[in-house]
Scaffold this motif. Structure first.
Motif, PDB file in Angstrom:
ATOM      1  N   ARG A 234     -21.291 -17.310 -27.674  1.00  0.00           N
ATOM      2  CA  ARG A 234     -21.811 -16.791 -28.935  1.00  0.00           C
ATOM      3  C   ARG A 234     -21.318 -15.364 -29.111  1.00  0.00           C
ATOM      4  O   ARG A 234     -21.444 -14.545 -28.212  1.00  0.00           O
ATOM      5  CB  ARG A 234     -23.318 -16.758 -28.821  1.00  0.00           C
ATOM      6  CG  ARG A 234     -24.017 -17.503 -29.880  1.00  0.00           C
ATOM      7  CD  ARG A 234     -25.478 -17.216 -29.725  1.00  0.00           C
ATOM      8  NE  ARG A 234     -26.216 -18.373 -30.188  1.00  0.00           N
ATOM      9  CZ  ARG A 234     -27.404 -18.704 -29.728  1.00  0.00           C
ATOM     10  NH1 ARG A 234     -27.954 -17.989 -28.773  1.00  0.00           N
ATOM     11  NH2 ARG A 234     -28.030 -19.743 -30.210  1.00  0.00           N
ATOM     12  N   VAL A 235     -20.774 -15.100 -30.253  1.00  0.00           N
ATOM     13  CA  VAL A 235     -20.271 -13.749 -30.497  1.00  0.00           C
ATOM     14  C   VAL A 235     -21.419 -12.751 -30.424  1.00  0.00           C
ATOM     15  O   VAL A 235     -21.282 -11.632 -29.922  1.00  0.00           O
ATOM     16  CB  VAL A 235     -19.558 -13.692 -31.858  1.00  0.00           C
ATOM     17  CG1 VAL A 235     -19.133 -12.276 -32.172  1.00  0.00           C
ATOM     18  CG2 VAL A 235     -18.364 -14.626 -31.838  1.00  0.00           C
ATOM     19  N   GLN A 516      -7.637  -8.019 -24.411  1.00  0.00           N
ATOM     20  CA  GLN A 516      -9.058  -7.968 -24.729  1.00  0.00           C
ATOM     21  C   GLN A 516      -9.222  -8.240 -26.218  1.00  0.00           C
ATOM     22  O   GLN A 516      -8.523  -7.648 -27.044  1.00  0.00           O
ATOM     23  CB  GLN A 516      -9.637  -6.603 -24.385  1.00  0.00           C
ATOM     24  CG  GLN A 516     -11.157  -6.564 -24.529  1.00  0.00           C
ATOM     25  CD  GLN A 516     -11.753  -5.366 -23.846  1.00  0.00           C
ATOM     26  OE1 GLN A 516     -11.426  -4.236 -24.209  1.00  0.00           O
ATOM     27  NE2 GLN A 516     -12.610  -5.578 -22.867  1.00  0.00           N
ATOM     28  N   VAL A 517     -10.121  -9.125 -26.537  1.00  0.00           N
ATOM     29  CA  VAL A 517     -10.373  -9.436 -27.933  1.00  0.00           C
ATOM     30  C   VAL A 517     -11.853  -9.200 -28.194  1.00  0.00           C
ATOM     31  O   VAL A 517     -12.707  -9.692 -27.458  1.00  0.00           O
ATOM     32  CB  VAL A 517     -10.007 -10.893 -28.277  1.00  0.00           C
ATOM     33  CG1 VAL A 517     -10.338 -11.194 -29.730  1.00  0.00           C
ATOM     34  CG2 VAL A 517      -8.536 -11.162 -28.014  1.00  0.00           C
ATOM     35  N   GLU A 518     -12.135  -8.417 -29.228  1.00  0.00           N
ATOM     36  CA  GLU A 518     -13.532  -8.245 -29.634  1.00  0.00           C
ATOM     37  C   GLU A 518     -13.721  -8.978 -30.946  1.00  0.00           C
ATOM     38  O   GLU A 518     -13.009  -8.729 -31.915  1.00  0.00           O
ATOM     39  CB  GLU A 518     -13.858  -6.760 -29.804  1.00  0.00           C
ATOM     40  CG  GLU A 518     -15.318  -6.560 -30.180  1.00  0.00           C
ATOM     41  CD  GLU A 518     -15.682  -5.118 -30.399  1.00  0.00           C
ATOM     42  OE1 GLU A 518     -14.811  -4.248 -30.213  1.00  0.00           O
ATOM     43  OE2 GLU A 518     -16.841  -4.875 -30.766  1.00  0.00           O
ATOM     44  N   PHE A 519     -14.643  -9.923 -30.947  1.00  0.00           N
ATOM     45  CA  PHE A 519     -14.842 -10.707 -32.160  1.00  0.00           C
ATOM     46  C   PHE A 519     -15.864 -10.031 -33.064  1.00  0.00           C
ATOM     47  O   PHE A 519     -16.772  -9.319 -32.612  1.00  0.00           O
ATOM     48  CB  PHE A 519     -15.291 -12.123 -31.799  1.00  0.00           C
ATOM     49  CG  PHE A 519     -14.171 -12.937 -31.208  1.00  0.00           C
ATOM     50  CD1 PHE A 519     -13.200 -13.489 -32.028  1.00  0.00           C
ATOM     51  CD2 PHE A 519     -14.069 -13.109 -29.842  1.00  0.00           C
ATOM     52  CE1 PHE A 519     -12.144 -14.217 -31.481  1.00  0.00           C
ATOM     53  CE2 PHE A 519     -13.033 -13.831 -29.293  1.00  0.00           C
ATOM     54  CZ  PHE A 519     -12.063 -14.385 -30.123  1.00  0.00           C
ATOM     55  N   ASN A 520     -15.673 -10.287 -34.321  1.00  0.00           N
ATOM     56  CA  ASN A 520     -16.520  -9.687 -35.346  1.00  0.00           C
ATOM     57  C   ASN A 520     -17.690 -10.629 -35.620  1.00  0.00           C
ATOM     58  O   ASN A 520     -17.491 -11.714 -36.161  1.00  0.00           O
ATOM     59  CB  ASN A 520     -15.654  -9.484 -36.601  1.00  0.00           C
ATOM     60  CG  ASN A 520     -16.432  -8.892 -37.751  1.00  0.00           C
ATOM     61  OD1 ASN A 520     -17.633  -8.628 -37.639  1.00  0.00           O
ATOM     62  ND2 ASN A 520     -15.749  -8.671 -38.866  1.00  0.00           N
ATOM     63  N   PRO A 521     -18.896 -10.231 -35.269  1.00  0.00           N
ATOM     64  CA  PRO A 521     -20.037 -11.142 -35.434  1.00  0.00           C
ATOM     65  C   PRO A 521     -20.301 -11.508 -36.890  1.00  0.00           C
ATOM     66  O   PRO A 521     -20.963 -12.494 -37.180  1.00  0.00           O
ATOM     67  CB  PRO A 521     -21.212 -10.367 -34.831  1.00  0.00           C
ATOM     68  CG  PRO A 521     -20.745  -8.986 -34.601  1.00  0.00           C
ATOM     69  CD  PRO A 521     -19.273  -8.942 -34.692  1.00  0.00           C
ATOM     70  N   GLN A 522     -19.757 -10.701 -37.767  1.00  0.00           N
ATOM     71  CA  GLN A 522     -19.940 -10.958 -39.187  1.00  0.00           C
ATOM     72  C   GLN A 522     -19.191 -12.211 -39.625  1.00  0.00           C
ATOM     73  O   GLN A 522     -19.656 -12.969 -40.462  1.00  0.00           O
ATOM     74  CB  GLN A 522     -19.343  -9.760 -39.941  1.00  0.00           C
ATOM     75  CG  GLN A 522     -20.209  -9.250 -41.031  1.00  0.00           C
ATOM     76  CD  GLN A 522     -19.510  -8.092 -41.704  1.00  0.00           C
ATOM     77  OE1 GLN A 522     -18.719  -7.365 -41.103  1.00  0.00           O
ATOM     78  NE2 GLN A 522     -19.785  -7.924 -42.961  1.00  0.00           N
ATOM     79  N   THR A 523     -18.009 -12.407 -39.034  1.00  0.00           N
ATOM     80  CA  THR A 523     -17.158 -13.510 -39.502  1.00  0.00           C
ATOM     81  C   THR A 523     -17.043 -14.647 -38.502  1.00  0.00           C
ATOM     82  O   THR A 523     -16.663 -15.757 -38.864  1.00  0.00           O
ATOM     83  CB  THR A 523     -15.731 -12.984 -39.767  1.00  0.00           C
ATOM     84  OG1 THR A 523     -15.317 -12.238 -38.625  1.00  0.00           O
ATOM     85  CG2 THR A 523     -15.693 -12.112 -41.000  1.00  0.00           C
ATOM     86  N   ALA A 567     -18.244 -17.769 -39.050  1.00  0.00           N
ATOM     87  CA  ALA A 567     -19.651 -17.702 -39.419  1.00  0.00           C
ATOM     88  C   ALA A 567     -19.908 -18.584 -40.633  1.00  0.00           C
ATOM     89  O   ALA A 567     -19.096 -18.647 -41.547  1.00  0.00           O
ATOM     90  CB  ALA A 567     -20.029 -16.253 -39.728  1.00  0.00           C
ATOM     91  N   GLY A 568     -21.014 -19.292 -40.576  1.00  0.00           N
ATOM     92  CA  GLY A 568     -21.359 -20.134 -41.718  1.00  0.00           C
ATOM     93  C   GLY A 568     -20.794 -21.536 -41.613  1.00  0.00           C
ATOM     94  O   GLY A 568     -21.196 -22.426 -42.353  1.00  0.00           O
ATOM     95  N   SER A 569     -19.870 -21.776 -40.693  1.00  0.00           N
ATOM     96  CA  SER A 569     -19.324 -23.123 -40.567  1.00  0.00           C
ATOM     97  C   SER A 569     -20.346 -24.005 -39.858  1.00  0.00           C
ATOM     98  O   SER A 569     -21.103 -23.550 -38.992  1.00  0.00           O
ATOM     99  CB  SER A 569     -18.024 -23.068 -39.767  1.00  0.00           C
ATOM    100  OG  SER A 569     -17.689 -24.364 -39.324  1.00  0.00           O
ATOM    101  N   GLN A 582     -29.650 -10.906 -37.740  1.00  0.00           N
ATOM    102  CA  GLN A 582     -28.309 -11.282 -38.155  1.00  0.00           C
ATOM    103  C   GLN A 582     -27.475 -10.019 -38.360  1.00  0.00           C
ATOM    104  O   GLN A 582     -27.994  -8.976 -38.740  1.00  0.00           O
ATOM    105  CB  GLN A 582     -28.352 -12.078 -39.465  1.00  0.00           C
ATOM    106  CG  GLN A 582     -29.104 -13.397 -39.334  1.00  0.00           C
ATOM    107  CD  GLN A 582     -28.491 -14.339 -38.314  1.00  0.00           C
ATOM    108  OE1 GLN A 582     -27.283 -14.561 -38.316  1.00  0.00           O
ATOM    109  NE2 GLN A 582     -29.314 -14.885 -37.420  1.00  0.00           N
ATOM    110  N   ALA A 583     -26.188 -10.159 -38.053  1.00  0.00           N
ATOM    111  CA  ALA A 583     -25.326  -8.989 -38.204  1.00  0.00           C
ATOM    112  C   ALA A 583     -25.313  -8.535 -39.664  1.00  0.00           C
ATOM    113  O   ALA A 583     -25.273  -9.362 -40.578  1.00  0.00           O
ATOM    114  CB  ALA A 583     -23.905  -9.331 -37.772  1.00  0.00           C
TER     115      ALA A 583
END
Lengths: 689, 174
Positions: A234-235, A516-523, A567-569, A582-583
């Motif tokens: 989970r992001v 290193q990858v940081e994912f955007n919790p918004q998307t 997000a949203g899928s 929620q972010a």
């Protein structure tokens, strides 16, 4: 003295038995007779004697009946069948014992021949039928073996194969014995083929077909470390993913070998990232000289899960320009008895000869062997004296036990004696995997390799053979030695690794490459990294230059694939949290899935450099070629996931992988991709069995 | 097996002295003949045969009519001969006793020498030789008596021939 004389001698008119002796004998017999029967009478006349009721052993017992089968059966057919069965049983037992004895290598003749002969009276018919059964059950045997070993490694029930088969199995009580027997018998059959010359060129053209099975081979002792597939994360919980790159290809070659034998590989043998990175990808070359490699990021739909996306991160190292750096290579070759099979030492020799063709005249090559004792076979010799090197190679013979550690020490010594500043100093280890004697502790060995790496001598590992392949140790040694671990099963593979990709294997352009990858919790709500299980790094290690990571050679391309759920899928596997905050939306970064950071060191430098770029939501592949490459990589990744059990691929199957790979083969100059297509077909067949 | 013989055996097994006596008398000669060939000396042969007769009395009840009576009987005599062989002092000199065959002491001596050599080859060789070449048994019949495979009998004979041949080859005329 001949028969006639003997007969005459024996049948000479002998004196008639003396009458008195005869009478004495008869009298003695009568006395004994009377005694016998008198005893009988008194016994039977005793009142209340239960002897007659009692079961006595004075009966024809079952046992004696069985013993008489061989000698006293009335029909010759019966005798044949029974003695045939008995001979076959003895054969099986003998074979079972011989397979359990750990062989010191160097066996020239397959042991089964001996055993069959020792079987003595084993009739031809019995042997023939044993062989027939062996042929029929050879395939299920291998499956069983795979299943057993994968069970052993993964600790869970493997659903790779179903051992059921319509092929008749020998009706023998001990399954283990039967398996052992079939394995030996199988070797006999294959060795039978050995009489026909197996041309090396055929071996090169069609992997494996030309390679005949060796006289003695371990089986089912290949060792892999099991790494659980990366989980979906989970992001919101863990937005940052860090790993080291990996340019090894050994897993793909091993998988190919198993599939070419018609069986699915053990799950632990399949490393998705090594399968993906086996293939060269057509990523754009780095433009400037400021960075040794280029990065390409593209996002496309996941083929196996609607709604999910695949983020491809492609890294392309620059090709060597101008003069090749000088190299000082030490071939450290395992010549222990276990290397005595056509796909081992002879292939090693051929591979090394191939590698010579890629070196320059003033580069030096030395050969160190290890077996019972380590020794230098060839003092450092410039490549221009090629014939001398080839002669030394051709003189090598397999025999003795394996003392890998002493050999490694000697090889490093030789390498250091010829140390080339600003050049490549590398030990190339070729082995089938066992280090029986010497430094037993793999940790100690790794520590040694690591220290030498820091001193500038690198280590590459070439794995050969199967059955006793010690994959785990190979990987670790190569990782610690800043080298490539490749598995060479055919001459074709040797050509790929040592000729076409020699520069990548020999000349590093960037060390300790970390992603290193940081994912955007918004998307993005969830993500999962495909493969690289053994290369995970802690988040904080990314910026710590003391932490070792993978290296990129000249011209290497490396691909990493993330599967993300936007997000949203509705394709998420986690339920949305009821309580978690929620972010906050609309913070201005809604057009990015995440942020990619790469750290690397230039060879010889201690401080790392950083490359970073955002992963944009609309990062579609730049052109048709990039789309094709990304899709092909997805097909390979999916295939790897399927071989690992298909936990995350839903109902996507081999034929989907086949279609995807088939459609995106591109121009494929060396035919590697066409080969993958064949392998997927073979996996489909192997799975059905 | 003739029904007369079978009848006699059955009666002897039930305890009929008369029948047993006839049985022993009938077969004494052949038992003796075998023993004589086996051991090469009259006195020893008589001992062996007497032991065989006593053993016959004791174990006739165990005869199950599964094999021919003669086969069974020979097996019994062979066992007695083996017992005798084992009990005999190993270092007993060969040529110390009276001659077996009145008319040709030479051949008797020769026979004993040959048998001693065959004996030295290992267990089972003497019996095989005597049964096949002395008694004229087929290999299969001899195999039945000795309770071994027919091929073993053939192999033993082959071995005997080979070794005797080899030992005589260097020109030592016997």
């Amino acid at each position: 003295m001949n028969d006639e004389e003997l007969k005459q001698l024996l049948s000479r008119r002998e004196g008639a038995p003396a009458e008195e002796a005869r009478q004495r004998a008869v009298a003695a017999a009568m006395a004994a007779f009377d005694e016998e029967h008198a005893h009988e009478k008194t016994a039977s006349q005793t009142q209340g004697n239960a002897d007659s009721e009692r079961l006595t052993p004075d009966r024809t017992s079952q046992g004696s009946k069985i013993m008489n089968l061989f000698t006293a059966s009335s029909s010759p057919l019966q005798r044949w069948v029974y003695s045939g069965l008995a001979s076959a049983a003895v054969l099986v037992l003998g074979v079972f014992i011989t397979t359990q004895v750990p062989w010191q290598g160097g066996m020239d003749t397959p042991p089964v021949n001996e055993t069959a002969l020792k079987g003595g009276d084993a009739t031809r018919a019995a042997r023939d039928s044993a062989l027939e059964e062996a042929v029929a059950s050879a395939a299920p045997r291998i499956e069983l073996q795979v299943e057993e070993s994968s069970r052993a490694f993964s600790g869970s029930r493997a659903n790779v194969v179903t051992p059921e088969s319509s092929a008749p199995r020998p009706k023998l009580n001990s399954r283990a014995a039967a398996d052992a027997a079939t394995s030996r018998a199988e070797e006999v059959i294959v060795t039978g083929m050995k009489r026909a010359p197996a041309p090396a060129m055929a071996a090169a053209a069609s992997p494996l077909e030309g390679i005949v099975a060796p006289g003695y081979q371990d089986s089912g002792r290949d060792r892999f470390t099991t790494a659980d597939a990366n989980p979906v994360k989970r992001v919101a919980d863990e937005p940052v993913s860090t790993f080291s790159i990996d340019v090894d290809t050994a897993a793909y070659s091993f998988v190919r070998r198993m599939l070419n034998q018609g069986v699915l590989p053990q799950k632990a043998a399949v490393r998705v990232e090594e399968m993906i990175n086996y293939f060269p990808y057509d990523y754009p070359l780095p433009t400037g000289r400021e960075a040794p490699f280029s990065t390409t990021v593209s996002v496309l739909d996941s083929p196996w899960k609607t709604g999910n996306k695949l983020v491809h991160i492609g890294i392309q190292g620059f090709e060597l320009q101008g003069a090749q750096p000088r190299s000082n290579l030490v071939f450290l070759l395992d010549v222990s008895g276990s290397m005595n099979s056509p796909d081992k030492l002879p292939l090693v020799k051929q591979s090394m000869a191939l590698l010579l063709s890629r070196l320059q005249a003033e580069d030096t090559v030395s050969i160190v062997v290890y077996a019972g004792a380590a020794g230098t076979v060839l003092e450092p010799t410039p490549v221009k004296e090629k014939q001398k090197i080839l002669d030394a190679l051709n003189r090598l013979q397999a025999g003795g036990s394996t003392a890998g550690a002493a050999g490694i020490q000697l090889a490093y010594q030789v390498a250091e004696s010829q140390f080339v500043e600003d050049g490549v100093n590398r030990v190339v280890l070729a082995t089938d995997g066992d280090f029986n004697v010497g430094i037993h502790n793999p940790e100690e060995l790794k520590g040694f390799v690591e220290r030498k790496r820091d001193a500038g001598v690198y280590l590459s590992v070439l794995g050969f053979g199967q059955g006793n392949y010690h994959d785990a140790l190979m990987q670790q040694l190569a990782q610690n030695g800043n080298g490539v671990a490749a598995y060479i099963d055919t001459l074709g593979e040797a050509q790929k690794v040592l000729v076409h990709e020699a520069t990548s294997a020999l000349f590093p352009i960037a060390n300790d490459v970390k992603i290193q990858v940081e994912f955007n919790p918004q998307t993005v709500s969830e993500y999962r990294l495909l493969g690289y299980e053994t290369r995970q790094l802690a988040e904080e290690d990314f910026n710590n230059d003391a932490v070792d990571a993978g290296d990129i050679g000249a011209g290497h391309s490396v691909t990493a694939i993330y599967e993300i759920t936007p997000a949203g899928s509705d394709s998420a596997v986690y339920e949305p949290s009821r309580y978690r905050e929620q972010a906050a939306a609309g913070s201005g970064k809604g057009s990015e899935y995440g942020f990619l950071k790469l750290r690397y060191k230039l060879p010889g430098e201690q401080d790392s450099k950083l490359i970073s770029r955002p992963i944009r939501i609309d990062a579609d592949p730049a052109d048709a070629a990039q789309l094709r490459e990304a899709r092909f990589a997805s097909a390979v990744a999916g295939f790897g996931e399927l071989l690992r059990g298909g936990k995350y691929t839903a109902d996507w199957n081999y034929s989907d992988a086949l279609q995807l790979a088939q459609a995106n083969r591109g121009d494929d100059p060396y035919g590697y991709r066409a080969e993958l297509v064949q392998l997927i077909r073979k996996a489909e067949v192997a799975q059905a069995m | 097996m003739s029904s007369e013989l079978e009848d006699r055996i059955r009666r002897a097994q039930r305890g009929d002295r008369e029948a047993f006596s006839r049985l022993v008398e009938d077969h004494y000669a052949s038992m003796y003949r075998f023993a004589l060939k086996y051991c090469g000396q009259r006195a020893d042969a008589e001992d062996i045969t007497q032991q065989a007769c006593i053993k016959l009395a004791r174990s006739l009840g165990q005869f199950r009519f599964q094999a021919a009576f003669t086969t069974w009987l020979y097996r019994l005599v062979v066992n007695c001969a083996l017992d005798w062989q084992r009990a005999r002092r190993p270092a007993e000199p060969i040529d110390s006793a009276e001659p077996v065959y009145e008319e040709s002491p030479d051949s008797a001596l020769l026979l004993r020498q040959v048998m001693a050599r065959v004996q030295a080859m290992g267990e089972g060789y003497c019996e095989t030789l005597v049964l096949v070449l002395g008694e004229g048994f087929s290999h299969a019949e001899a195999a039945a008596v000795l309770e071994v495979k027919e091929s073993t009998v053939s192999w033993r004979l082959h071995e005997i021939r080979k070794r005797l041949q080899r030992e005589h080859q260097p020109g030592v005329e016997v």
